[in-house]
Each structure stands twice: as structure tokens, then as C-alpha cells.
Design an enzyme around this catalytic site. Structure first.
Site, short mmCIF file in Angstrom:
data_model
loop_
_atom_site.label_atom_id
_atom_site.label_comp_id
_atom_site.label_asym_id
_atom_site.label_seq_id
_atom_site.Cartn_x
_atom_site.Cartn_y
_atom_site.Cartn_z
N THR A 180 -58.97 -8.73 1.38
CA THR A 180 -59.34 -9.79 2.32
C THR A 180 -59.49 -11.11 1.58
O THR A 180 -59.74 -11.12 0.38
CB THR A 180 -60.70 -9.36 2.92
OG1 THR A 180 -60.47 -8.25 3.75
CG2 THR A 180 -61.38 -10.45 3.70
N ARG A 208 -60.05 -0.30 15.57
CA ARG A 208 -61.17 -0.47 14.63
C ARG A 208 -61.42 -1.98 14.42
O ARG A 208 -60.49 -2.77 14.31
CB ARG A 208 -60.79 0.19 13.30
CG ARG A 208 -61.88 0.11 12.22
CD ARG A 208 -61.51 -0.89 11.15
NE ARG A 208 -62.50 -0.92 10.09
CZ ARG A 208 -62.50 -1.83 9.13
NH1 ARG A 208 -61.56 -2.75 9.07
NH2 ARG A 208 -63.42 -1.81 8.21
N VAL A 209 -62.66 -2.37 14.39
CA VAL A 209 -63.00 -3.80 14.26
C VAL A 209 -63.54 -4.07 12.86
O VAL A 209 -64.46 -3.40 12.39
CB VAL A 209 -64.01 -4.22 15.35
CG1 VAL A 209 -64.42 -5.66 15.16
CG2 VAL A 209 -63.39 -4.03 16.73
N SER A 210 -62.95 -5.06 12.21
CA SER A 210 -63.35 -5.43 10.85
C SER A 210 -64.60 -6.32 10.85
O SER A 210 -64.84 -7.07 11.80
CB SER A 210 -62.19 -6.21 10.21
OG SER A 210 -62.62 -6.87 9.06
N ASP A 211 -65.32 -6.26 9.75
CA ASP A 211 -66.49 -7.14 9.57
C ASP A 211 -66.08 -8.61 9.45
O ASP A 211 -66.91 -9.51 9.61
CB ASP A 211 -67.25 -6.76 8.30
CG ASP A 211 -66.36 -6.97 7.09
OD1 ASP A 211 -65.42 -6.17 6.89
OD2 ASP A 211 -66.57 -7.96 6.35
N THR A 229 -66.36 -9.24 1.37
CA THR A 229 -65.17 -8.39 1.30
C THR A 229 -65.60 -7.00 0.87
O THR A 229 -66.69 -6.83 0.35
CB THR A 229 -64.12 -8.99 0.34
OG1 THR A 229 -62.99 -8.11 0.29
CG2 THR A 229 -64.66 -9.19 -1.06
N GLY A 230 -64.74 -6.03 1.11
CA GLY A 230 -65.08 -4.65 0.78
C GLY A 230 -64.95 -3.79 2.02
O GLY A 230 -64.33 -4.20 3.01
#
Ligand code: ASP
Length: 318
Positions: A180, A208-211, A229-230
């Protein structure tokens, strides 16, 4: 916004994860990051504000196929690319973003468009509709290397975890890594802004929803701004960006807020990293993962975290 001029600051990241093998890869990543911070610093010196600079920085990183955002995004379990990006302006304390958008070159541009909208976070259909409304030409962000990675994993019946952010694999020995991207800027007027953009973890379930398009992964107030990130689920569980920023907003120094938050994340066995700047111009970074691909410009010093071992979990410079 303060009337006094301050020394502008920048920190950017291109992801975090397992170690970078071989100097060739690390050097290539370093060069990519330095090219962006140099260009952004010029912009800041020419008077651009923090938000403009953050958007420009995210666009440059999205356009670099080395990073997992925009061009070079990783593929999801069904072989499709769905990207997420968000922008938060610390001065107006306004968050905007897109979740799981396809066929666009720069997802951060959509986040920018949404800054002044009534509906500031749009997902798939809504983001596609916005693209059409703005007449932004469609664009395929797929690269050959991402397709090969997906095909290889598919042959192995998806046994390996793809998303590791900057995961090592034979195919990417030329230095192309996933990860990211994030940009944090303090401009000469004292305004903070932050942007984060991602192709996600790779091989995730549809939907799926990313942070990266949540305040957990990208957050700012007038006092501090942080990009993460991560592994997104770990970042969400820690609510990391908001946690650090709120600590600083409540009076904790940036370095202490990073130290405390990363101690907690480490104790909870999270796999993540973050970068941030506060109103006073302090820059900080932290990680629980092996590597954090970040670079910063203080106005006097340009540096990076590629060789940082991170035994202390967090570090800072002003
Ligand atoms: N945080 C991103 C996600 O989980 C991935 C990354 O930072 O590399 O979607």
C-alpha cells in the site's frame, strides 16, 4: 491554520511486510520513494498546500507499478483488481474515500472529488458511477507481474498468502514489491493532510474492505496525521491511525503516541506499520512487521526506514 510559516515536512510509505531480499530491490524502492519526496518537497516550497501535495504524492506512487496501489495493484481471489483510497484533511478534519473501485488510474483522485460532497465515502457501484459522472477515462491497472503472481498462486490452489504487503517471491526479484502507499504532509501554513491508497491484501474475498479507506488506516486532525500499512484486519482491530492521532490531539507527543500504540500492537501480535507528522513538524514511524518502506524529508534531511531494524518499534525525527 496558523499565520506563522513553518518548515514543511513530508513522510511517505510504500508498504510494510517481510524483509526485502537483495540490495537491488531495496535500492529500486528507495529510488522510487526519493523521487516522489523530492518532487513533493519542490511543490511545497512553491506554495502548494498539504492536501494538494498529498494527492500528488499518492498519484505518483499509484502510477509506480512497484507498489500495490493504482497501476500494479494485486489481484483479488476472483482475479479482479479492486482498489481503495482515502484522503483526510487535518485542517477541515474531513475524510473522503472510495472502497473497491475498479478500472481507474488514480483512486485518490476520486477521494479528492468526494472531499466537498455530501456523501464522502463511496463503494464499488457508487464509485463506478462517480467515475462515469466525472468522465474519467477507464483504465486497466493490471501489470504482467501481478497476473503471473495470481496465476502461480492459482495453480497452487491459493495455498500461500499473497497479501503480505511486500512479500518475497521469486517473481519480484527485480524489486517490484507489493505494498500500500501513504503520504503525510505538513505545509508551510501548518496544515496537515494524509492520503492512503491500496490494491488490498491480494487474494481476498470479493467485498472485503481494506483499512486504507477507513479512519483506522488514514486519519488526521489539525494536530497530527497518520497513514498505516500492513494487514488491514490488524490495523482495524487496533484502529491504529485514529488511535495515534487522538493520543496526539489529547496532548501526547507524537513519538510517545507511536511508542505506546506500537507496544500495544506488538503485544496483540499485529502485522502492521505507520507513518505520521504532528503540527510541530515532528515526523514518526513505527512497525511490528519486518520492514517498513518509508522515506521522509524534513527540509534539512532526507532519509528512509528501509534498513531500520525497528527493535524499538517506533522512531522519530524533527
Ligand atoms: N492495509 C492494506 C489492506 O489490508 C494492505 C497493505 O497495507 O499492504 O488492504
Amino acid at each position: 491554520m496558523s499565520s506563522e510559516r513553518v518548515q514543511p515536512k513530508i513522510i511517505i510509505h510504500g508498504g510494510a511486510g517481510s524483509s526485502l531480499k537483495g540490495k537491488g530491490g531495496a535500492e529500486a524502492v528507495r529510488q522510487s520513494l526519493y523521487r516522489v519526496i523530492d518532487e513533493l518537497y519542490e511543490l511545497l516550497l512553491a506554495g502548494a498546500n498539504a492536501q494538494v501535495c498529498v494527492v500528488k504524492g499518492c498519484q505518483l506512487l499509484e502510477d509506480d507499478p512497484r507498489f500495490n496501489s493504482g497501476t500494479g495493484s494485486v489481484l483479488q481471489s476472483d482475479g479482479q483488481i479492486r482498489m481503495s483510497a482515502s484522503l483526510m484533511d487535518g485542517t477541515s478534519q474531513r475524510f473522503s474515500g472510495v472502497i473497491n473501485v475498479s478500472r481507474v488510474k488514480n483512486p485518490i483522485t476520486l477521494a479528492l472529488e468526494l472531499q466537498d460532497s455530501h456523501d464522502r465515502v463511496l463503494s464499488d457501484y457508487g464509485a463506478a458511477e462517480l467515475l462515469r459522472e466525472l468522465a474519467i477515462p477507464t483504465y486497466d491497472p493490471l501489470t504482467e507481474i501481478r497476473l503471473q503472481e495470481w496465476t502461480l498462486e492459482r495453480q497452487g490452489n491459493f495455498t500461500k498468502e499473497m497479501a503480505g504487503v511486500v512479500a518475497e517471491r521469486e517473481l519480484v526479484e527485480d524489486g517490484a514489491r507489493r505494498g500500500t502507499i501513504g503520504v503525510v504532509v505538513l505545509d508551510s501554513q501548518g496544515n496537515l493532510a494524509v492520503g492512503t491508497s491500496t490494491g488490498g491484501k491480494g487474494f481476498e474475498r470479493i467485498g472485503r474492505v481494506s483499512d486504507s479507506a477507513m479512519p483506522a488506516g488514514n486519519y488526521a486532525t489539525p494536530q497530527a496525521a497518520v497513514s498505516c500499512t500492513g494487514i488491514g484486519e490488524d490495523i482495524i482491530d487496533e484502529c491504529l491511525a485514529a488511535r495515534i492521532v487522538v493520543r496526539v490531539t489529547d496532548g501526547m507527543p507524537l513519538q510517545a503516541a507511536f511508542e505506546r500504540s506500537f507496544k500495544e500492537a506488538h503485544r496483540n501480535q499485529r502485522d502492521l506499520g505507520a507513518i505520521g507528522i504532528d503540527q510541530s513538524g515532528a515526523i514518526a514511524w513505527g512497525k511490528t512487521s519486518e520492514v517498513l518502506l518509508a522515506a521522509y524529508h524534513t527540509g534539512e534531511k532526507v532519509g528512509d526506514t528501509l534498513d531500520w531494524t525497528g527493535e524499538e518499534l517506533a522512531s522519530s525525527i524533527s
